[in-house]
Write an enzyme that holds these catalytic residues in place. Structure first.
Site, PDB file in Angstrom:
ATOM      1  CG  ASN A 115      28.460  46.268  35.183  1.00 57.14           C
ATOM      2  OD1 ASN A 115      29.503  45.860  35.138  1.00 57.14           O
ATOM      3  ND2 ASN A 115      27.637  46.390  36.168  1.00 57.14           N
ATOM      4  CG  PHE A 119      37.019  44.153  38.878  1.00 58.44           C
ATOM      5  CD1 PHE A 119      35.871  44.970  39.235  1.00 58.44           C
ATOM      6  CD2 PHE A 119      37.709  43.581  39.887  1.00 58.44           C
ATOM      7  CE1 PHE A 119      35.214  44.545  40.380  1.00 58.44           C
ATOM      8  CE2 PHE A 119      37.012  43.280  41.038  1.00 58.44           C
ATOM      9  CZ  PHE A 119      35.952  43.600  40.954  1.00 58.44           C
ATOM     10  CB  SER A 180      32.194  42.416  40.964  1.00 59.45           C
ATOM     11  OG  SER A 180      32.033  42.444  39.514  1.00 59.45           O
ATOM     12  CG  ASN A 182      30.359  41.542  35.709  1.00 64.11           C
ATOM     13  OD1 ASN A 182      29.449  40.907  35.030  1.00 64.11           O
ATOM     14  ND2 ASN A 182      29.845  42.850  36.196  1.00 64.11           N
ATOM     15  CB  THR A 183      36.270  39.389  38.754  1.00 62.50           C
ATOM     16  OG1 THR A 183      36.505  40.825  38.270  1.00 62.50           O
ATOM     17  CG2 THR A 183      37.604  38.616  38.667  1.00 62.50           C
ATOM     18  CE  LYS A 223      28.790  47.488  45.824  1.00 69.67           C
ATOM     19  NZ  LYS A 223      29.121  48.515  44.875  1.00 69.67           N
ATOM     20  CG  ASN A 252      28.503  44.624  43.613  1.00 74.73           C
ATOM     21  OD1 ASN A 252      28.240  44.867  42.662  1.00 74.73           O
ATOM     22  ND2 ASN A 252      29.866  44.317  44.064  1.00 74.73           N
TER      23      ASN A 252
END
Length: 361
Positions: A115, A119, A180, A182-183, A223, A252
């Site tokens: 993915n 967010f 994450s 993805n940011t 996390k 994560n």
């Protein structure tokens, strides 16, 4: 039943199937008395699975990981499935659409997902409204918090503070998400110095809210990513504990693509599911050793079976979480894990799941 409908769901775009399922669970959550009635049938029946952590009762060590219910749309339905706790989010102070689609991919041959959602969420105000409307909670509800994409790292602390201020009183725990992939720039916040400052700032906001509202302060967990160099992982774990965090979530999604076979393996984003099983187990063991069991550890990544969950607990996890396995195995998974864990405890003559935490670390 899930085995019969799974082929149809898997013919849909992965994100379309995700939204369709959440909408259905959200509708079920609003049916009067339905979640409580189902929970009466699915709630963990074996007392040996129960624990008390941070003053909260967990009927099962099996929880739902963040990312599936980003906006707390279906908390009653998820608790009805038999989860011992539910983690919602990641939520940011302001609503944001996330990255462009397509951004969620199944890798069935690898039992994995990739993915790059970014967010996407409706913001803290919408989440507070939903959580405040819950008439009763059958399990603790944790809130995973992050920064908005447009917020530069040097101002990220304020976003995390805003999340705490907005959601204090409706969150049973806060999870600081700095891992994450993805940011842009987010994982840089895992550096020990920055991470310690962030955790202290979040804890300071929790304390201000506690004094203001005279409510019991929820625990704050952090996390971490699975891709840290061992020395950096050790430094980050030390920083988190020294700053006063109440627990760790390990781990994560990963940027690694080792051993993948599916055609989607080249997609950008975080990988979750079966490929993380061994790595996540190793990191839980490392976190338990580094902390010497001083704070609870939550193990997540590649847990598909009761044996997977039991191994994670024996390596040092007080609790475990699932997400990708739920997509592949269906809504009966929490019950299967609970029953399987009870059988393993019975086999080993163990009176409580807490008694085996870290025995193989």
């Amino acid at each position: 039943m899930y085995r019969r409908i799974k082929p149809a769901l898997f013919r849909l775009d992965a994100e379309d199937a995700h939204h369709l399922t959440l909408q259905g669970l959200g509708m079920a959550s609003r049916v009067p008395a339905w979640p409580a009635a189902v929970r009466a049938l699915t709630a963990p029946a074996d007392a040996r699975l129960g624990q008390t952590l941070w003053g909260q009762a967990f009927a099962s060590p099996v929880g739902l990981a963040a990312g599936l219910d980003k906006n707390a749309q279906a908390v009653p339905a998820f608790t009805a499935l038999g989860f011992g706790f539910v983690e919602v989010g990641t939520v940011t102070p302001q609503p944001q659409p996330g990255n462009d689609r397509p951004r969620l991919f199944r890798l069935p041959s690898d039992e994995a997902l990739i993915n790059r959602m970014g967010f996407n969420n409706a913001g803290t105000e919408a989440m507070r409204t939903r959580l405040a409307a819950l008439r009763e909670r059958h399990a603790p509800v944790w809130v995973n918090i992050g920064k908005n994409k447009a917020t530069p790292n040097e101002e990220a602390v304020e976003d995390y503070r805003r999340c705490v201020a907005a959601l204090y009183g409706v969150a049973d725990a806060f999870v600081v998400n700095v891992s994450s992939p993805n940011t842009p720039g987010l994982r840089a916040l895992q550096a020990a110095g920055d991470l310690a400052a962030l955790v202290r700032a979040v804890l300071g906001e929790v304390e201000r809210a506690r004094v203001r509202t005279v409510r019991l302060a929820p625990p704050v967990l952090v996390k971490l990513a699975p891709d840290l160099h061992p020395a950096d992982f050790e430094a980050s774990v030390g920083a988190v504990v020294d700053a006063g965090a109440a627990g760790l979530i390990v781990n994560n999604t990963t940027l690694s693509r080792d051993g993948l076979t599916h055609a989607h393996r080249g997609e950008a984003g975080g990988l979750s599911g079966r490929p993380l099983t061994a790595r996540s187990l190793e990191l839980v063991r490392a976190a338990y050793r580094l902390t010497r069991g001083r704070v609870p550890v939550v193990g997540v990544g590649g847990i598909f079976t009761a044996e997977d969950a039991y191994a994670r607990i024996r390596a040092g996890a007080n609790l475990v979480e699932v997400y990708t396995a739920l997509i592949y195995e269906g809504p009966g998974l929490p019950g299967q894990l609970n029953r399987g864990l009870a059988r393993l405890l019975e086999r080993d003559g163990v009176r409580s799941v807490a008694d085996v935490v870290g025995v193989e670390a």
